[in-house]
Write an enzyme that holds these catalytic residues in place. Structure first.
Site, PDB file in Angstrom:
ATOM      1  N   LYS A   1      40.108  41.748  36.783  1.00  0.00           N
ATOM      2  CA  LYS A   1      38.834  42.208  36.203  1.00  0.00           C
ATOM      3  C   LYS A   1      38.889  43.723  36.106  1.00  0.00           C
ATOM      4  CE  LYS A   1      35.469  38.636  37.264  1.00  0.00           C
ATOM      5  NZ  LYS A   1      34.142  38.366  37.847  1.00  0.00           N
TER       6      LYS A   1
ATOM      7  N   HIS B   1      26.677  38.616  45.645  1.00  0.00           N
ATOM      8  CA  HIS B   1      26.621  39.644  44.610  1.00  0.00           C
ATOM      9  C   HIS B   1      25.386  39.554  43.713  1.00  0.00           C
ATOM     10  CE1 HIS B   1      30.653  40.469  45.966  1.00  0.00           C
ATOM     11  NE2 HIS B   1      30.811  41.433  45.085  1.00  0.00           N
TER      12      HIS B   1
ATOM     13  N   ARG C   1      36.125  30.589  40.114  1.00  0.00           N
ATOM     14  CA  ARG C   1      36.179  32.017  40.425  1.00  0.00           C
ATOM     15  C   ARG C   1      34.807  32.622  40.708  1.00  0.00           C
ATOM     16  NH1 ARG C   1      39.880  36.858  37.821  1.00  0.00           N
ATOM     17  NH2 ARG C   1      38.885  38.508  38.985  1.00  0.00           N
TER      18      ARG C   1
ATOM     19  N   GLU D   1      37.325  32.911  35.176  1.00  0.00           N
ATOM     20  CA  GLU D   1      35.985  32.577  35.658  1.00  0.00           C
ATOM     21  C   GLU D   1      35.316  31.495  34.823  1.00  0.00           C
ATOM     22  OE1 GLU D   1      33.978  35.947  37.263  1.00  0.00           O
ATOM     23  OE2 GLU D   1      32.079  34.892  37.418  1.00  0.00           O
TER      24      GLU D   1
ATOM     25  N   ASN E   1      31.598  35.779  43.625  1.00  0.00           N
ATOM     26  CA  ASN E   1      30.355  36.521  43.469  1.00  0.00           C
ATOM     27  C   ASN E   1      29.358  36.227  44.586  1.00  0.00           C
ATOM     28  OD1 ASN E   1      31.040  37.888  41.093  1.00  0.00           O
ATOM     29  ND2 ASN E   1      30.622  36.046  39.903  1.00  0.00           N
TER      30      ASN E   1
ATOM     31  N   HIS F   1      28.148  49.490  47.065  1.00  0.00           N
ATOM     32  CA  HIS F   1      28.467  48.118  46.697  1.00  0.00           C
ATOM     33  C   HIS F   1      28.657  47.166  47.891  1.00  0.00           C
ATOM     34  CE1 HIS F   1      29.940  44.849  44.213  1.00  0.00           C
ATOM     35  NE2 HIS F   1      30.998  44.753  45.005  1.00  0.00           N
TER      36      HIS F   1
ATOM     37  N   LYS G   1      41.794  35.767  47.674  1.00  0.00           N
ATOM     38  CA  LYS G   1      41.501  36.161  46.292  1.00  0.00           C
ATOM     39  C   LYS G   1      42.564  35.596  45.351  1.00  0.00           C
ATOM     40  CE  LYS G   1      39.593  39.154  43.100  1.00  0.00           C
ATOM     41  NZ  LYS G   1      38.701  40.269  42.846  1.00  0.00           N
TER      42      LYS G   1
ATOM     43  N   ARG H   1      46.668  48.013  22.529  1.00  0.00           N
ATOM     44  CA  ARG H   1      46.366  46.595  22.811  1.00  0.00           C
ATOM     45  C   ARG H   1      47.060  46.065  24.056  1.00  0.00           C
ATOM     46  NH1 ARG H   1      47.546  45.977  17.361  1.00  0.00           N
ATOM     47  NH2 ARG H   1      45.710  46.284  16.050  1.00  0.00           N
TER      48      ARG H   1
ATOM     49  N   GLU I   1      33.376  42.540  51.798  1.00  0.00           N
ATOM     50  CA  GLU I   1      34.147  41.627  50.942  1.00  0.00           C
ATOM     51  C   GLU I   1      35.118  40.798  51.791  1.00  0.00           C
ATOM     52  OE1 GLU I   1      33.356  41.480  47.691  1.00  0.00           O
ATOM     53  OE2 GLU I   1      32.564  43.458  47.165  1.00  0.00           O
TER      54      GLU I   1
ATOM     55  N   HIS J   1      24.017  43.053  43.619  1.00  0.00           N
ATOM     56  CA  HIS J   1      23.977  43.928  42.445  1.00  0.00           C
ATOM     57  C   HIS J   1      22.587  44.505  42.218  1.00  0.00           C
ATOM     58  CE1 HIS J   1      27.845  42.207  40.453  1.00  0.00           C
ATOM     59  NE2 HIS J   1      28.105  43.215  41.238  1.00  0.00           N
TER      60      HIS J   1
HETATM   61  N1  LIG Z   1      37.657  44.633  39.485  1.00  0.00           N
HETATM   62  C1  LIG Z   1      37.098  43.936  40.448  1.00  0.00           C
HETATM   63  O1  LIG Z   1      37.374  42.751  40.595  1.00  0.00           O
HETATM   64  C2  LIG Z   1      36.138  44.622  41.368  1.00  0.00           C
HETATM   65  C3  LIG Z   1      35.719  43.989  42.536  1.00  0.00           C
HETATM   66  C4  LIG Z   1      34.873  44.689  43.380  1.00  0.00           C
HETATM   67  C5  LIG Z   1      34.443  45.954  43.064  1.00  0.00           C
HETATM   68  N2  LIG Z   1      34.868  46.535  41.914  1.00  0.00           N
HETATM   69  C6  LIG Z   1      34.463  47.898  41.571  1.00  0.00           C
HETATM   70  O2  LIG Z   1      35.048  48.782  42.510  1.00  0.00           O
HETATM   71  C7  LIG Z   1      34.254  49.964  42.560  1.00  0.00           C
HETATM   72  C8  LIG Z   1      34.075  50.388  43.978  1.00  0.00           C
HETATM   73  O3  LIG Z   1      35.354  50.673  44.522  1.00  0.00           O
HETATM   74  P1  LIG Z   1      35.500  51.454  45.900  1.00  0.00           P
HETATM   75  O4  LIG Z   1      34.578  50.870  46.845  1.00  0.00           O
HETATM   76  O5  LIG Z   1      36.934  51.459  46.183  1.00  0.00           O
HETATM   77  O6  LIG Z   1      34.918  52.910  45.553  1.00  0.00           O
HETATM   78  P2  LIG Z   1      35.608  54.245  45.012  1.00  0.00           P
HETATM   79  O7  LIG Z   1      36.752  53.940  44.154  1.00  0.00           O
HETATM   80  O8  LIG Z   1      34.524  55.060  44.457  1.00  0.00           O
HETATM   81  O9  LIG Z   1      36.155  54.918  46.350  1.00  0.00           O
HETATM   82  C9  LIG Z   1      35.223  55.319  47.328  1.00  0.00           C
HETATM   83  C10 LIG Z   1      35.444  56.783  47.756  1.00  0.00           C
HETATM   84  O10 LIG Z   1      36.568  56.856  48.611  1.00  0.00           O
HETATM   85  C11 LIG Z   1      37.461  57.864  48.162  1.00  0.00           C
HETATM   86  N3  LIG Z   1      38.785  57.424  48.599  1.00  0.00           N
HETATM   87  C12 LIG Z   1      39.502  56.418  48.089  1.00  0.00           C
HETATM   88  N4  LIG Z   1      40.586  56.207  48.813  1.00  0.00           N
HETATM   89  C13 LIG Z   1      40.577  57.120  49.810  1.00  0.00           C
HETATM   90  C14 LIG Z   1      41.433  57.381  50.896  1.00  0.00           C
HETATM   91  N5  LIG Z   1      42.499  56.630  51.153  1.00  0.00           N
HETATM   92  N6  LIG Z   1      41.124  58.413  51.704  1.00  0.00           N
HETATM   93  C15 LIG Z   1      40.014  59.147  51.477  1.00  0.00           C
HETATM   94  N7  LIG Z   1      39.157  58.913  50.491  1.00  0.00           N
HETATM   95  C16 LIG Z   1      39.438  57.912  49.667  1.00  0.00           C
HETATM   96  C17 LIG Z   1      37.222  57.911  46.700  1.00  0.00           C
HETATM   97  O11 LIG Z   1      37.653  59.141  46.163  1.00  0.00           O
HETATM   98  C18 LIG Z   1      35.728  57.718  46.623  1.00  0.00           C
HETATM   99  O12 LIG Z   1      35.067  58.923  46.828  1.00  0.00           O
HETATM  100  C19 LIG Z   1      32.966  49.644  41.858  1.00  0.00           C
HETATM  101  O13 LIG Z   1      32.946  50.308  40.616  1.00  0.00           O
HETATM  102  C20 LIG Z   1      33.012  48.150  41.652  1.00  0.00           C
HETATM  103  O14 LIG Z   1      32.364  47.742  40.469  1.00  0.00           O
HETATM  104  C21 LIG Z   1      35.685  45.882  41.077  1.00  0.00           C
HETATM  105 ZN   LIG Z   2      32.163  43.030  45.301  1.00  0.00          ZN
END
Ligand SMILES: NC(=O)c1ccc[n+]([C@@H]2O[C@H](COP(=O)([O-])OP(=O)(O)OC[C@H]3O[C@@H](n4cnc5c(N)ncnc54)[C@H](O)[C@@H]3O)[C@@H](O)[C@H]2O)c1
Ligand SMILES: [Zn+2]
Ligand SMILES: NC(=O)c1ccc[n+]([C@@H]2O[C@H](COP(=O)([O-])OP(=O)(O)OC[C@H]3O[C@@H](n4cnc5c(N)ncnc54)[C@H](O)[C@@H]3O)[C@@H](O)[C@H]2O)c1
Ligand SMILES: [Zn+2]
Lengths: 365, 365
Positions: free
Chosen positions: B144, B251, B244, B240, B248, B268, B230, B122, B186, B255
Site C-alpha cells: 500500500k 483503524h 486483508r 484487499e 484495519n 496514528h 502481515k 509506470r 500495530e 482514523h
Molecule cells: N502503507 C501502509 O500499509 C501503511 C500502514 C500504516 C501506516 N502507514 C502510514 O505510515 C505513516 C506513519 O509512519 P511512521 O509512524 O513511521 O511516521 P513517520 O514516517 O512520520 O516517522 C515518525 C518520525 O520519526 C522520525 N524517524 C524515523 N526513523 C527514525 C529513527 N530511526 N531515529 C530517529 N527518528 C526517526 C521521522 O523523521 C519522523 O519524524 C502514516 O502516513 C501512515 O498513513 C502506511
Molecule cells: Zn495503522
C-alpha cells in the site's frame, strides 16, 4: 453489426464492444458488470457537448447516480493539475471503491481518467468510451494510463486496466479529419507489426484518408482488427516485459518529432507515421527487410494522408531526444524494426550513423 | 541473529531481511536482485543525517550510482507536492525503468517513495528500508503506497510491492519513544487479529513500552512475528478483496480520532490503540467476545504505554468522520471486531447506538 473482442489478462480480463450507436447502451452494459451506483464521467467540453447527454441518459436510465468532471480540451492539460481536478470531483461526490470513472473522449481524457482511477483510493473501476480513432484502436486498450511532466510526455503513470471498453464508430463522424488520419497511423502500425493480411486489406481499399470515403464496413473492420492486434499483444505481455514493446513501432523517432515540434505542429499519429517511415528505412538500410517492403509501407502511410518526410527539425536534437526517451535501457536506444510486413524485431544495435543518414534523407525528400 | 521472511504474492514475491547492522549490507543484497545501476534514496533530514551515510556507502561500495531526494520531515508533507519533488529528482538524474528508489525512513517516506516508484515511468523498482517500528512491522510490507489529500488521509495511492524490505532493528535506538509506542499498537494488533501465541508472548514480557527495556531478542521476535502476520495476510489477499481488511482492526475509529485531533495531538499508532479498545468494547457489547478478553487486550495496550481512553472529541464528529472513510461500502460502515484473541470478523452491522455508547464510555474513563 456488432462485435466483441476479449482482452485476456491474468488478473483483469475485459471486453471491447464495437457497434454503431452503442453509446446509448453504456448503462445496460455496465449493469452486467455489477459496479457501484456512483459514476463520474470525465470528458472535455468538445466531446461532452456532442455526446455527453446520450451517455448520461443511458446511465441514469439504468439507475446510476451520474456526476461529471469536464476538463479543458488538449494535450497541454494532460498533467497532474487535471488529475487533481478529477480527485477533487471524486471526493466531492464521495466516490467509493466500488464507484466507476467513465472516460468519454480521446486518448488525453482516457489516459488521465485511467490514471485517476488507478490512484484514487488505490484503484476504483474505470470504463473507456473512446471517441477518437486513436483512442479506439490504441490508447483505450491495454491499461497504459498517465500524464505528462513538464520535462517529458507520459513520464507519470500506471498500468491499470479498464473494466470495459465501449466503441461507437459513429462518433468518428464529428472527429476532425486531421485527427482521423492521425489515428490511421496506429492502424497501419498493426498491419506492419502484427497482421499482414490486415495490411493487404488496407492496401486494397481505394481510400484510407477520410471517414467520408471509408465505408462503415471497412471502418468497423479497421477498428476490429486493430483492437484484436492490440489485445493479442497486450494479452501476451501486459507489463511490457518484452513483446509489448513492438507497439512502440514508429514511436522512438515519433516521440522526438512530436516533442521537438511542440506537440501541435505535428500531432502524435502524424509523428508515428513519420517514425514508421524512418524505422522502415533503417531496416532497409540494415538489410533487415527489402526496399520494396519499405515502399509498400510508405505508400500506405501516404494513402492515409499522412506525412512521409521529416519536417524541418535539427537532426542532432532528434538524436539527443531519443536518448532521454523511456525506450532507453542502460543508455542504449531501442528500436523496433520490421523484418517483413506483419513482423518486427526489437534491437538496440542501430548505429547512430544509420539513424542520422536515414533522418537526413527523410528531410531532403 | 538474522531472519528472512518471504512475502509470497502471485506476481511479485519478495523477501524481508531482519538483522542488526543490516543497513550496511543494502548494497550487497541489492546486487542479488539484478537491478539497474541508478539508485535514488528518498529520505528526510532527521533520518538521513543519522543513517544516510551508511546506506550511501554500502550502495557505492557495490557500484551503484547514488542520488538523494531529501523531503521535509512530517505527515503534513505526505502530499502530491512531495511526490512531484521525487519525480523531479528521477527526471533530473534520468532514472530508467531498471532504476531503483530506496525509501529510508518511516511510513511517511515509505508510502511516498512507493507511490512515486509505482507511477514514475509506470513503475520502477523500489526497496523499503524502514526506520520506525511502525514502518518495519506494517507500512513497509504489503504494497500500500500513497499520499494524503487535503480532504483526507491516503486518498491517493496505488498497490505497488517493493522488491525487497531491509530491517535493521538497531536503528530504533534513536527513534523517539512516543513513536516506538505508537508502533507497538500495530504489533499488538497482529496478536489480536492473527496470532494468539504472539499475544501471549507479549503478555509474558514485563515491559513493552520502551526500546530501552525490551531485550534485543524480544524486539527481534516482535518484528519477526509482526512481519510474518502481515506477510501471511497480504499473501492471501494482496488487493484487499476480503481478508486483508482485518489489518484495519482498530483503524475505523482510529482514523477518525487521528483526523479530528489534527494528526499531531494523537498520532496514528496511538489512535489505533484507542480504536482497538473501542472495537474490543463494541465486540463485548455485542456479545462477540468476552469482557475478559477485552480486558486482556486493553491491559496489553496500556502496558505498551498507549492511551486506552478517548480524548475530548465531539462524538457526533467521530460518527460523521467514519462515514466518509474508505471503509464505507454502499453507505454502511464496516468494522473489524474480535471474536477471540487471535481472531476477528468483518461486520457492517454495528448499530450506531452501540458505537455511540461505547465511545461515550471510553471518554468518561
Ligand atoms: N502503507 C501502509 O500499509 C501503511 C500502514 C500504516 C501506516 N502507514 C502510514 O505510515 C505513516 C506513519 O509512519 P511512521 O509512524 O513511521 O511516521 P513517520 O514516517 O512520520 O516517522 C515518525 C518520525 O520519526 C522520525 N524517524 C524515523 N526513523 C527514525 C529513527 N530511526 N531515529 C530517529 N527518528 C526517526 C521521522 O523523521 C519522523 O519524524 C502514516 O502516513 C501512515 O498513513 C502506511
Ligand atoms: Zn495503522
Ligand atoms: N494509453 C495508451 O496506450 C496510449 C496510446 C497512444 C496514445 N496515447 C495518448 O493519447 C493521447 C492522444 O489521444 P487523441 O489522439 O485521441 O487526442 P485527444 O484526446 O486530444 O483528441 C483529439 C481532439 O479531438 C477531439 N475529439 C475527440 N473525440 C471527438 C469526436 N468524436 N468528435 C469531435 N471531436 C472529438 C478532442 O476534444 C480533441 O480536441 C496522447 O496524450 C497520447 O499520449 C495513449
Ligand atoms: Zn502511439
Amino acid at each position: 453489426m456488432a462485435c466483441t473482442i476479449n482482452v485476456n489478462l491474468p488478473e483483469s480480463s475485459y471486453e471491447i464492444q464495437i457497434a454503431p450507436s452503442t453509446l446509448d447502451k453504456l448503462g445496460e452494459y455496465m449493469s452486467k458488470l455489477e459496479l457501484g451506483r456512483k459514476v463520474l464521467i470525465v470528458s472535455n467540453p468538445t466531446v461532452f457537448e456532442l455526446y455527453g447527454a446520450r451517455v448520461v441518459n443511458s446511465l441514469e436510465a439504468n439507475n446510476y447516480q451520474v456526476f461529471t468532471c469536464i476538463l479543458p480540451d488538449g494535450e497541454s492539460y494532460k498533467n497532474l493539475d487535471s488529475i487533481k481536478e478529477i480527485y477533487d470531483a471524486c471526493i466531492e461526490h464521495r466516490l467509493e471503491r466500488s464507484s466507476t470513472l467513465v472516460a468519454l473522449g480521446g486518448g488525453v481524457i482516457g489516459d488521465m481518467t485511467g490514471f485517476a482511477a488507478a490512484t484514487y483510493l488505490r484503484g476504483i473501476n474505470f470504463i473507456q468510451a473512446p471517441t477518437t480513432l486513436l483512442a479506439m484502436v490504441d490508447s483505450s486498450i491495454g491499461g497504459k494510463t498517465g500524464v505528462n511532466h513538464p520535462k517529458g510526455k507520459n513520464l507519470i503513470g500506471a498500468f491499470y486496466q479498464p473494466k470495459f471498453v465501449l466503441i461507437d464508430p459513429e462518433v468518428l463522424q464529428t472527429l476532425p479529419e486531421r485527427e482521423f488520419r492521425a489515428g490511421m497511423a496506429e492502424v497501419i502500425k498493426y498491419g506492419v507489426i502484427w497482421d499482414a493480411e490486415f495490411f493487404a486489406q488496407m492496401e486494397a481499399s481505394t481510400h484510407l484518408d477520410s471517414i467520408k470515403t471509408i465505408s462503415p464496413e471497412l471502418l468497423e473492420t479497421i477498428i476490429k482488427l486493430s483492437c484484436q492486434a492490440k489485445a493479442d499483444v497486450v494479452g501476451q505481455d501486459e507489463r511490457e516485459a518484452g513483446l509489448r514493446a513492438i507497439l512502440n513501432y514508429g514511436h522512438t523517432i515519433g516521440h522526438a518529432v512530436e516533442s521537438l515540434t511542440g506537440y501541435t505542429e505535428v500531432i502524435h499519429g502524424e509523428a508515428v507515421g513519420i517514425g514508421m517511415v524512418a524505422a522502415g528505412e533503417m531496416a532497409a538500410e540494415l538489410g533487415m527487410w527489402t526496399k520494396a517492403e519499405t515502399e509498400r509501407q510508405n505508400h500506405l502511410i501516404a494513402k492515409a494522408g499522412l506525412l512521409t518526410h521529416l519536417p524541418k527539425i535539427n537532426i542532432d536534437e532528434i538524436i539527443t531526444a531519443i536518448q532521454i526517451d523511456k525506450k532507453v535501457r542502460d543508455g542504449k536506444v531501442r528500436f523496433i524494426l520490421p523484418t517483413q510486413i506483419g513482423k518486427v524485431e526489437i534491437t538496440n544495435e542501430v548505429p547512430t550513423d544509420t539513424i542520422r543518414s536515414v533522418l537526413n534523407n527523410l528531410q531532403r525528400m
